[in-house]
Scaffold this motif. Sequence first.
Motif, PDB file in Angstrom:
ATOM      1  N   GLU A  78       0.816  -1.207   0.000  1.00 47.16           N
ATOM      2  CA  GLU A  78       0.000   0.000   0.000  1.00 47.16           C
ATOM      3  C   GLU A  78       0.854   1.263   0.000  1.00 47.16           C
ATOM      4  N   HIS A  79       1.899   1.252   0.738  1.00 49.49           N
ATOM      5  CA  HIS A  79       2.706   2.473   0.906  1.00 49.49           C
ATOM      6  C   HIS A  79       3.949   2.494   0.016  1.00 49.49           C
ATOM      7  N   GLN A  80       4.094   1.496  -0.809  1.00 47.34           N
ATOM      8  CA  GLN A  80       5.236   1.454  -1.723  1.00 47.34           C
ATOM      9  C   GLN A  80       6.566   1.585  -0.963  1.00 47.34           C
ATOM     10  N   GLU A  81       6.650   0.916   0.191  1.00 49.73           N
ATOM     11  CA  GLU A  81       7.866   0.957   0.982  1.00 49.73           C
ATOM     12  C   GLU A  81       8.632  -0.348   0.829  1.00 49.73           C
ATOM     13  N   ARG A  82       9.924  -0.205   0.789  1.00 45.64           N
ATOM     14  CA  ARG A  82      10.770  -1.381   0.702  1.00 45.64           C
ATOM     15  C   ARG A  82      11.101  -1.846   2.132  1.00 45.64           C
ATOM     16  N   ARG A  83      10.987  -3.148   2.347  1.00 45.57           N
ATOM     17  CA  ARG A  83      11.233  -3.703   3.681  1.00 45.57           C
ATOM     18  C   ARG A  83      12.619  -4.349   3.722  1.00 45.57           C
ATOM     19  N   LEU A  84      13.341  -4.047   4.786  1.00 47.20           N
ATOM     20  CA  LEU A  84      14.663  -4.631   5.009  1.00 47.20           C
ATOM     21  C   LEU A  84      14.683  -5.215   6.422  1.00 47.20           C
ATOM     22  N   GLY A  85      14.718  -6.521   6.511  1.00 47.28           N
ATOM     23  CA  GLY A  85      14.703  -7.180   7.799  1.00 47.28           C
ATOM     24  C   GLY A  85      16.103  -7.438   8.331  1.00 47.28           C
ATOM     25  N   VAL A  86      16.204  -7.378   9.639  1.00 46.54           N
ATOM     26  CA  VAL A  86      17.474  -7.658  10.319  1.00 46.54           C
ATOM     27  C   VAL A  86      17.173  -8.651  11.435  1.00 46.54           C
ATOM     28  N   GLY A  87      17.816  -9.818  11.389  1.00 45.43           N
ATOM     29  CA  GLY A  87      17.572 -10.849  12.386  1.00 45.43           C
ATOM     30  C   GLY A  87      18.840 -11.587  12.762  1.00 45.43           C
ATOM     31  N   SER A  88      18.649 -12.689  13.432  1.00 47.89           N
ATOM     32  CA  SER A  88      19.779 -13.463  13.939  1.00 47.89           C
ATOM     33  C   SER A  88      19.521 -14.942  13.726  1.00 47.89           C
ATOM     34  N   VAL A  89      20.607 -15.678  13.511  1.00 49.06           N
ATOM     35  CA  VAL A  89      20.545 -17.142  13.410  1.00 49.06           C
ATOM     36  C   VAL A  89      21.398 -17.762  14.508  1.00 49.06           C
ATOM     37  N   ALA A  90      21.544 -17.046  15.619  1.00 49.83           N
ATOM     38  CA  ALA A  90      22.291 -17.567  16.759  1.00 49.83           C
ATOM     39  C   ALA A  90      21.466 -18.646  17.454  1.00 49.83           C
ATOM     40  N   PRO A  91      22.072 -19.441  18.314  1.00 48.13           N
ATOM     41  CA  PRO A  91      21.308 -20.452  19.051  1.00 48.13           C
ATOM     42  C   PRO A  91      20.133 -19.837  19.793  1.00 48.13           C
ATOM     43  N   GLY A  92      18.959 -20.475  19.702  1.00 49.43           N
ATOM     44  CA  GLY A  92      17.743 -19.956  20.297  1.00 49.43           C
ATOM     45  C   GLY A  92      16.865 -19.200  19.319  1.00 49.43           C
ATOM     46  N   THR A  93      17.227 -19.185  18.042  1.00 51.10           N
ATOM     47  CA  THR A  93      16.458 -18.459  17.039  1.00 51.10           C
ATOM     48  C   THR A  93      15.134 -19.168  16.759  1.00 51.10           C
ATOM     49  N   ALA A  94      14.072 -18.384  16.602  1.00 50.93           N
ATOM     50  CA  ALA A  94      12.790 -18.924  16.142  1.00 50.93           C
ATOM     51  C   ALA A  94      12.841 -18.996  14.621  1.00 50.93           C
ATOM     52  N   TRP A  95      13.116 -20.175  14.106  1.00 50.35           N
ATOM     53  CA  TRP A  95      13.379 -20.306  12.671  1.00 50.35           C
ATOM     54  C   TRP A  95      12.150 -19.972  11.820  1.00 50.35           C
ATOM     55  N   THR A  96      10.964 -20.283  12.319  1.00 50.09           N
ATOM     56  CA  THR A  96       9.757 -20.040  11.514  1.00 50.09           C
ATOM     57  C   THR A  96       9.444 -18.560  11.367  1.00 50.09           C
ATOM     58  N   ASP A  97      10.052 -17.696  12.204  1.00 54.30           N
ATOM     59  CA  ASP A  97       9.789 -16.254  12.105  1.00 54.30           C
ATOM     60  C   ASP A  97      10.716 -15.553  11.126  1.00 54.30           C
ATOM     61  N   LEU A  98      11.700 -16.272  10.596  1.00 57.89           N
ATOM     62  CA  LEU A  98      12.667 -15.604   9.724  1.00 57.89           C
ATOM     63  C   LEU A  98      12.066 -15.191   8.388  1.00 57.89           C
ATOM     64  N   ARG A  99      11.036 -15.909   7.930  1.00 53.82           N
ATOM     65  CA  ARG A  99      10.423 -15.536   6.648  1.00 53.82           C
ATOM     66  C   ARG A  99       9.699 -14.199   6.738  1.00 53.82           C
ATOM     67  N   TYR A 100       9.291 -13.793   7.952  1.00 56.68           N
ATOM     68  CA  TYR A 100       8.636 -12.490   8.084  1.00 56.68           C
ATOM     69  C   TYR A 100       9.637 -11.351   7.948  1.00 56.68           C
ATOM     70  N   LEU A 101      10.909 -11.644   8.119  1.00 55.69           N
ATOM     71  CA  LEU A 101      11.926 -10.608   7.924  1.00 55.69           C
ATOM     72  C   LEU A 101      12.309 -10.457   6.464  1.00 55.69           C
ATOM     73  N   GLY A 102      12.208 -11.519   5.713  1.00 52.42           N
ATOM     74  CA  GLY A 102      12.555 -11.479   4.297  1.00 52.42           C
ATOM     75  C   GLY A 102      12.580 -12.871   3.717  1.00 52.42           C
ATOM     76  N   THR A 103      12.110 -13.000   2.496  1.00 52.19           N
ATOM     77  CA  THR A 103      12.097 -14.312   1.846  1.00 52.19           C
ATOM     78  C   THR A 103      13.430 -14.646   1.200  1.00 52.19           C
ATOM     79  N   ARG A 104      14.309 -13.698   1.119  1.00 48.74           N
ATOM     80  CA  ARG A 104      15.696 -13.926   0.715  1.00 48.74           C
ATOM     81  C   ARG A 104      16.591 -13.288   1.772  1.00 48.74           C
ATOM     82  N   THR A 105      17.778 -13.808   1.905  1.00 51.34           N
ATOM     83  CA  THR A 105      18.613 -13.341   3.011  1.00 51.34           C
ATOM     84  C   THR A 105      20.074 -13.292   2.618  1.00 51.34           C
ATOM     85  N   VAL A 106      20.784 -12.471   3.362  1.00 52.89           N
ATOM     86  CA  VAL A 106      22.240 -12.405   3.302  1.00 52.89           C
ATOM     87  C   VAL A 106      22.750 -12.700   4.712  1.00 52.89           C
ATOM     88  N   LEU A 107      23.585 -13.697   4.837  1.00 54.09           N
ATOM     89  CA  LEU A 107      24.141 -14.066   6.138  1.00 54.09           C
ATOM     90  C   LEU A 107      25.357 -13.194   6.446  1.00 54.09           C
TER      91      LEU A 107
END
Length: 509
Positions: A392-421
């Motif tokens: 709706e707002h024509q905004e680009r989303r940039l997610g920042v997350g972590s893959v350290a121990p204890g990460t909720a893996w199923t929530d990573l797709r909400y940050l981005g469907t592609r990723t850079v480690l």
Amino acid sequence: MTTSTTAQSSAPAPLVDLQVLVVAVRRRRRLWSAAALLGLLIGAAAAVLLPQPPTAVTKLLVAHQADQPNDPGTLIRTDAALLHTTRIAGTALRSLRSPEKPEDFMQDYEGLGLTNNLLQITVTGDSDAAAVARAKALADAFVADHVRRIQQAADAEAKSLLDQRDRMRHELAQVNKSIGEAPPDSGPKTSANMESLFARRAELTSRITDFGERAAEARIGTPQLIAGTQIVDAPRAVRHSLPRTAVTNATIGLVLGLVLGLVVAAVGAVVADRPVLRREIASNLGVSVIAELPRRSPRLWRRRRDRAARERLTTSLARTVRGSAEPVSLLELGCARSTGVIALDLARALAKEGPVVVVDGLPGPQLSKLRRKPEDPTVVTGERAAAVSPQEHQERRLGVGSVAPGTAWTDLRYLGTRTVLVVRAGHGSAAWLHTVARQLTDQSIPVIGVVLIDPDPRDRTDGTLWDGLGTALRGRNELQARPKGTGRHRTERLPMRAARVPDSDQEAR
């Protein structure tokens, strides 16, 4: 130069990779440097807090009856062992009129054989004068004991020879008596007996003379041995230099601490199994290293170089994000602060072309701690990310997350469907890198590449993975052309996902 992935996986891995071990030990230089510094300080402190007691030294020339030019030092070692006996210690204490026990006094001195006939005695005491007196008493006691043992040995040998001489004299008297009592008749049998008696008398006379001479010689050599055993270096106090002792102890502590630190660092590196080289990190994650960012140097003349490297990284990541029609995220491992800085720099670069929203999925307030400018892009937390509607707002989303121990893996797709480690070299173990690769594959999150933080400056390995056709696996596919007259990206082909990494060498083969 291209290599086959199959050939690489089938090659037997060495038990210990020396290159990896050297790099890991070098990266732990704080550990072994601190150990070396601690050893130096302990050595210097020991010299000050534990000063050496007053010490006196004397040297004795010891003569032995069985001295040989090829003696390996057995006799002088025997003398040094005899020095540590209660008899000699007790004699020295009696001469000093000291109530100390011989067993306790034996702990305060030691003997060392310098040559086959030179014995050095080192004694400690409450003061220099007491140490010198104890060394003198101990040397006199040893000389007296040594002389007594020589005399006793010579007397015992002479007595044995004289006893044999006396027995032969008694036998000679019996032979002479037999000769005197012989009958005057001179028969053949009588003549034969007389000849044997005369022969026996001559033999006994010769042996009696020989034993007498040997007994005299046994006593003749004793004065020479007694005169040869003497004090050649009078007892004197040993002067201790505190600075020299401190330097010596500090050097010893430095070397021991350095060796211990290196051993601990090497063992820790082997046990931890944390990849450091680009080749290992790319192999364990199944993704090529597309960029790297050196560690921020505190030196002023290197800050310009660090700033240029950060700008190049931002430009490269911005080019990658612009070419993607799907939201891209940055997932960190061991470098949350650096990832937050990279995300803000990337968002500022993308904000020149349109609105950008940064979704903060890092554990803790990492992005909020960073200094931000008023014109910086909006930063929202993961809970508020659902309220942001890029369509709706024509905004680009940039997610920042972590893959350290204890990460909720199923929530990573909400940050981005592609990723850079974004991975810090030497932080995660090989097993955890395998876990990250498998989890991202299970969540259908393609990995564009790896940004390596704090790489080893001497690392010359290749962080690029190659397929069988000689193509670098960097997660980049050709984009379809944009339709004219529209400002939105068309869907593109998904890039190759992170390869599933085998759990063991047997599975790889």
